[in-house]
Motif scaffolding. Structure first.
Motif, PDB file in Angstrom:
ATOM      1  N   GLN A   1     -48.680 -44.567  37.129  1.00  0.00           N
ATOM      2  CA  GLN A   1     -49.513 -44.260  38.290  1.00  0.00           C
ATOM      3  C   GLN A   1     -50.990 -44.536  38.019  1.00  0.00           C
ATOM      4  OE1 GLN A   1     -47.743 -43.925  41.102  1.00  0.00           O
ATOM      5  NE2 GLN A   1     -46.159 -44.217  39.540  1.00  0.00           N
ATOM      6  N   THR A   2     -51.637 -45.068  39.063  1.00  0.00           N
ATOM      7  CA  THR A   2     -53.064 -45.366  39.033  1.00  0.00           C
ATOM      8  C   THR A   2     -53.671 -44.850  40.332  1.00  0.00           C
ATOM      9  OG1 THR A   2     -52.925 -47.496  40.179  1.00  0.00           O
ATOM     10  CG2 THR A   2     -52.537 -47.511  37.785  1.00  0.00           C
ATOM     11  N   GLY A   3     -54.941 -45.086  40.532  1.00  0.00           N
ATOM     12  CA  GLY A   3     -55.576 -44.717  41.786  1.00  0.00           C
ATOM     13  C   GLY A   3     -55.435 -45.789  42.852  1.00  0.00           C
ATOM     14  N   TRP A   4     -54.696 -46.857  42.554  1.00  0.00           N
ATOM     15  CA  TRP A   4     -54.607 -47.979  43.490  1.00  0.00           C
ATOM     16  C   TRP A   4     -53.479 -47.791  44.492  1.00  0.00           C
ATOM     17  CZ3 TRP A   4     -51.786 -53.100  42.809  1.00  0.00           C
ATOM     18  CH2 TRP A   4     -52.179 -54.023  43.792  1.00  0.00           C
ATOM     19  N   VAL A   5     -52.241 -47.964  44.091  1.00  0.00           N
ATOM     20  CA  VAL A   5     -51.070 -47.779  44.947  1.00  0.00           C
ATOM     21  C   VAL A   5     -49.990 -47.078  44.121  1.00  0.00           C
ATOM     22  CG1 VAL A   5     -51.507 -49.837  46.369  1.00  0.00           C
ATOM     23  CG2 VAL A   5     -50.028 -50.017  44.368  1.00  0.00           C
ATOM     24  N   PRO A   6     -49.020 -46.451  44.784  1.00  0.00           N
ATOM     25  CA  PRO A   6     -47.928 -45.849  44.020  1.00  0.00           C
ATOM     26  C   PRO A   6     -47.055 -46.936  43.378  1.00  0.00           C
ATOM     27  CG  PRO A   6     -47.673 -45.407  46.381  1.00  0.00           C
ATOM     28  CD  PRO A   6     -48.916 -46.201  46.214  1.00  0.00           C
TER      29      PRO A   6
ATOM     30  N   ARG B   1     -47.392 -50.716  30.508  1.00  0.00           N
ATOM     31  CA  ARG B   1     -48.030 -49.399  30.471  1.00  0.00           C
ATOM     32  C   ARG B   1     -49.320 -49.436  29.648  1.00  0.00           C
ATOM     33  NH1 ARG B   1     -49.549 -45.704  27.825  1.00  0.00           N
ATOM     34  NH2 ARG B   1     -48.699 -46.499  25.893  1.00  0.00           N
ATOM     35  N   ALA B   2     -49.275 -50.106  28.494  1.00  0.00           N
ATOM     36  CA  ALA B   2     -50.446 -50.166  27.615  1.00  0.00           C
ATOM     37  C   ALA B   2     -51.588 -50.965  28.239  1.00  0.00           C
ATOM     38  CB  ALA B   2     -50.060 -50.762  26.264  1.00  0.00           C
ATOM     39  N   ARG B   3     -51.260 -51.944  29.060  1.00  0.00           N
ATOM     40  CA  ARG B   3     -52.286 -52.797  29.679  1.00  0.00           C
ATOM     41  C   ARG B   3     -52.397 -52.521  31.183  1.00  0.00           C
ATOM     42  NH1 ARG B   3     -50.957 -58.805  27.829  1.00  0.00           N
ATOM     43  NH2 ARG B   3     -52.858 -59.163  29.009  1.00  0.00           N
ATOM     44  N   ARG B   4     -51.946 -51.372  31.611  1.00  0.00           N
ATOM     45  CA  ARG B   4     -51.835 -51.032  33.029  1.00  0.00           C
ATOM     46  C   ARG B   4     -53.122 -51.289  33.806  1.00  0.00           C
ATOM     47  NH1 ARG B   4     -51.300 -44.928  33.899  1.00  0.00           N
ATOM     48  NH2 ARG B   4     -53.515 -45.176  33.530  1.00  0.00           N
ATOM     49  N   ASP B   5     -54.248 -50.813  33.323  1.00  0.00           N
ATOM     50  CA  ASP B   5     -55.496 -50.972  34.075  1.00  0.00           C
ATOM     51  C   ASP B   5     -55.886 -52.444  34.192  1.00  0.00           C
ATOM     52  OD1 ASP B   5     -55.550 -48.236  34.400  1.00  0.00           O
ATOM     53  OD2 ASP B   5     -56.940 -47.905  32.739  1.00  0.00           O
ATOM     54  N   GLU B   6     -55.722 -53.193  33.116  1.00  0.00           N
ATOM     55  CA  GLU B   6     -55.995 -54.637  33.153  1.00  0.00           C
ATOM     56  C   GLU B   6     -55.074 -55.332  34.156  1.00  0.00           C
ATOM     57  OE1 GLU B   6     -55.110 -58.513  30.333  1.00  0.00           O
ATOM     58  OE2 GLU B   6     -55.113 -56.517  29.409  1.00  0.00           O
ATOM     59  N   PHE B   7     -53.775 -54.999  34.102  1.00  0.00           N
ATOM     60  CA  PHE B   7     -52.811 -55.635  34.996  1.00  0.00           C
ATOM     61  C   PHE B   7     -53.062 -55.248  36.452  1.00  0.00           C
ATOM     62  CE2 PHE B   7     -49.427 -56.130  31.453  1.00  0.00           C
ATOM     63  CZ  PHE B   7     -50.006 -57.307  31.045  1.00  0.00           C
ATOM     64  N   VAL B   8     -53.438 -54.009  36.703  1.00  0.00           N
ATOM     65  CA  VAL B   8     -53.753 -53.592  38.079  1.00  0.00           C
ATOM     66  C   VAL B   8     -54.926 -54.410  38.601  1.00  0.00           C
ATOM     67  CG1 VAL B   8     -54.682 -51.691  39.476  1.00  0.00           C
ATOM     68  CG2 VAL B   8     -52.699 -51.317  37.990  1.00  0.00           C
ATOM     69  N   GLY B   9     -55.933 -54.656  37.775  1.00  0.00           N
ATOM     70  CA  GLY B   9     -57.051 -55.509  38.184  1.00  0.00           C
ATOM     71  C   GLY B   9     -56.584 -56.912  38.553  1.00  0.00           C
ATOM     72  N   GLN B  10     -55.676 -57.465  37.763  1.00  0.00           N
ATOM     73  CA  GLN B  10     -55.129 -58.793  38.080  1.00  0.00           C
ATOM     74  C   GLN B  10     -54.372 -58.761  39.399  1.00  0.00           C
ATOM     75  OE1 GLN B  10     -52.703 -60.079  34.761  1.00  0.00           O
ATOM     76  NE2 GLN B  10     -54.373 -59.810  33.305  1.00  0.00           N
ATOM     77  N   LEU B  11     -53.569 -57.729  39.619  1.00  0.00           N
ATOM     78  CA  LEU B  11     -52.795 -57.604  40.855  1.00  0.00           C
ATOM     79  C   LEU B  11     -53.710 -57.424  42.057  1.00  0.00           C
ATOM     80  CD1 LEU B  11     -50.005 -55.306  39.434  1.00  0.00           C
ATOM     81  CD2 LEU B  11     -49.736 -57.716  40.093  1.00  0.00           C
ATOM     82  N   GLN B  12     -54.777 -56.674  41.891  1.00  0.00           N
ATOM     83  CA  GLN B  12     -55.738 -56.492  42.989  1.00  0.00           C
ATOM     84  C   GLN B  12     -56.359 -57.837  43.374  1.00  0.00           C
ATOM     85  OE1 GLN B  12     -58.006 -53.357  41.024  1.00  0.00           O
ATOM     86  NE2 GLN B  12     -57.506 -51.966  42.725  1.00  0.00           N
ATOM     87  N   ARG B  13     -56.717 -58.640  42.385  1.00  0.00           N
ATOM     88  CA  ARG B  13     -57.293 -59.962  42.681  1.00  0.00           C
ATOM     89  C   ARG B  13     -56.280 -60.859  43.382  1.00  0.00           C
ATOM     90  NH1 ARG B  13     -59.665 -58.572  37.941  1.00  0.00           N
ATOM     91  NH2 ARG B  13     -58.217 -59.680  36.565  1.00  0.00           N
TER      92      ARG B  13
END
Length: 151
Positions: free
Chosen positions: A44-49, A81-93
């Motif tokens: 879980q992140t602050g972006w989407v479930p 999981r270990a790179r979750r924040d980095e991957f979320v940034g890629q998905l957002q872009r």
């Protein structure tokens, strides 16, 4: 701890590792095994479930070898999981300008007899402005990133 029968798993498979991720459900037949987690805490992140899915299938060879999740599948999940924040940034872009993402599922797939080519890490996306299509961001192992969004 969740109560599950061993439907679809080999007698040797210990479901404790699945339980450690969170509550899960399974759908199985002779050719495939699908395991689902709804919003496991570690994703879980602050972006989407984020949900989680493990899928194993016998592939085109038709080999009925064990459909149990294997170590490589757990390694791919741990990498996400270990790179979750980095991957979320890629998905957002990748999803910018598409009207927003309602939900996402981290999916680890294994087809066939467990060679490196048989594994896929993807994120399945539900977009708010396009209910007709399912989108996937597939992890590119050479680039070590999610680089494209496909329908």
């Amino acid at each position: 701890m969740a109560e599950h029968d061993n439907e679809g798993f080999s007698d040797e498979f210990d479901t404790a590792r699945l339980d450690s991720i969170g509550p899960w459900t399974v759908e199985a037949d002779e050719e495939c095994l699908d395991i689902y987690w709804t919003r496991p805490h570690a994703l879980q992140t602050g972006w989407v479930p984020f949900d989680l899915r493990f899928y194993t299938g016998i592939g085109t060879s038709g080999d009925p070898a064990s459909l149990d999740p294997d170590e490589r599948m757990f390694e791919l999940l741990e990498m996400f999981r270990a790179r979750r924040d980095e991957f979320v940034g890629q998905l957002q872009r990748l999803t910018e300008g598409r009207g927003g993402v309602e939900s996402a599922t981290v999916a680890v797939f294994r087809e066939g007899d467990a060679t490196d080519d048989d594994y896929t890490l993807a994120v399945l996306l539900a977009l708010a402005d396009d209910q007709e299509h399912s989108y996937q961001a597939i992890y590119d192992q050479k680039a070590q990133a999610f680089t494209t969004l496909v329908v």
